[in-house]
Structures are given as C-alpha cells and as structure tokens.
Design a protein around this motif. Structure first.
Motif, PDB file in Angstrom:
ATOM      1  N   ASP A  60      31.691  60.022  24.599  1.00  0.00           N
ATOM      2  CA  ASP A  60      31.166  58.601  23.800  1.00  0.00           C
ATOM      3  C   ASP A  60      29.624  58.148  24.495  1.00  0.00           C
ATOM      4  N   SER A  63      27.491  60.716  22.449  1.00  0.00           N
ATOM      5  CA  SER A  63      27.323  60.527  21.069  1.00  0.00           C
ATOM      6  C   SER A  63      26.321  59.285  20.734  1.00  0.00           C
ATOM      7  N   GLY A  67      23.771  62.124  19.990  1.00  0.00           N
ATOM      8  CA  GLY A  67      24.857  63.329  19.635  1.00  0.00           C
ATOM      9  C   GLY A  67      24.848  64.405  20.713  1.00  0.00           C
TER      10      GLY A  67
END
Length: 103
Positions: A60, A63, A67
C-alpha cells in the motif's frame, strides 16, 4: 484517548505533505522515479514514517509512492532503521517530523 484520536488522522498523504514541505520538495518529487540524493533521502524518511505511524502495508505504501514495489519500501525502512543507529542528525529530523505530523 486524545492520542488514539489523533493517530486515526495520520495518513500516508499527510506524511508525504509534511515531509515534502520539511525538505522544500513537492509531494510529486517523493513519488517520482528521480534518484537525486535529496529526493531519495526524503522519500525514504517519508516511507519509514508511514510504516512507523500508520497501519499501511508495504504494498500500500509503495503504491502511494508512485507505484514502488513492496521490496523498495522494505529497503527504505531497513536503511532508515540502520541510519538511525549512527546518525544523530537524522534522529533529530525524524523527531521533528513526527512532532509536526502529530500536531
């Protein structure tokens, strides 16, 4: 009770904004692929703070930092952990950032 309520408000985005402001960068710089030393150190500190101050997982956090792979997040947290043992200046920076984030 007050600390618990405040911790709920601590998000990856808040940490990114505070860290970027602290280092005179843009949040986009923290999320970018650029490997300038100033960006890399600020990015690694922000990632470390996210692991320390939120319940976000490695994938998480990755990202939300443009990314990045979870292994990049693991590397960043281990690197900052290691540096904290030997760099008193970094300890002070992390303490100041935490203080700003909490308040």
């Amino acid at each position: 009770d007050i600390l618990v309520d405040k911790r709920k408000d601590i998000t990856v985005e808040l940490i990114q904004k505070v860290t970027a402001d602290y280092f005179g960068l843009k949040v986009a710089d923290l999320k970018s692929e650029k490997r300038l030393k100033a960006f890399v150190q600020a990015r690694q500190i922000a990632i470390w703070l996210c692991r320390d101050m939120t319940s976000a997982s490695y994938p998480d956090i990755g990202s939300r930092f443009g990314g990045k792979d979870h292994s990049t997040v693991i590397h960043a947290t281990k690197k900052i952990d290691k540096l904290l043992l030997e760099d008193t200046k970094l300890v002070k920076i992390i303490e100041e950032l935490k203080e700003i984030i909490i308040h």
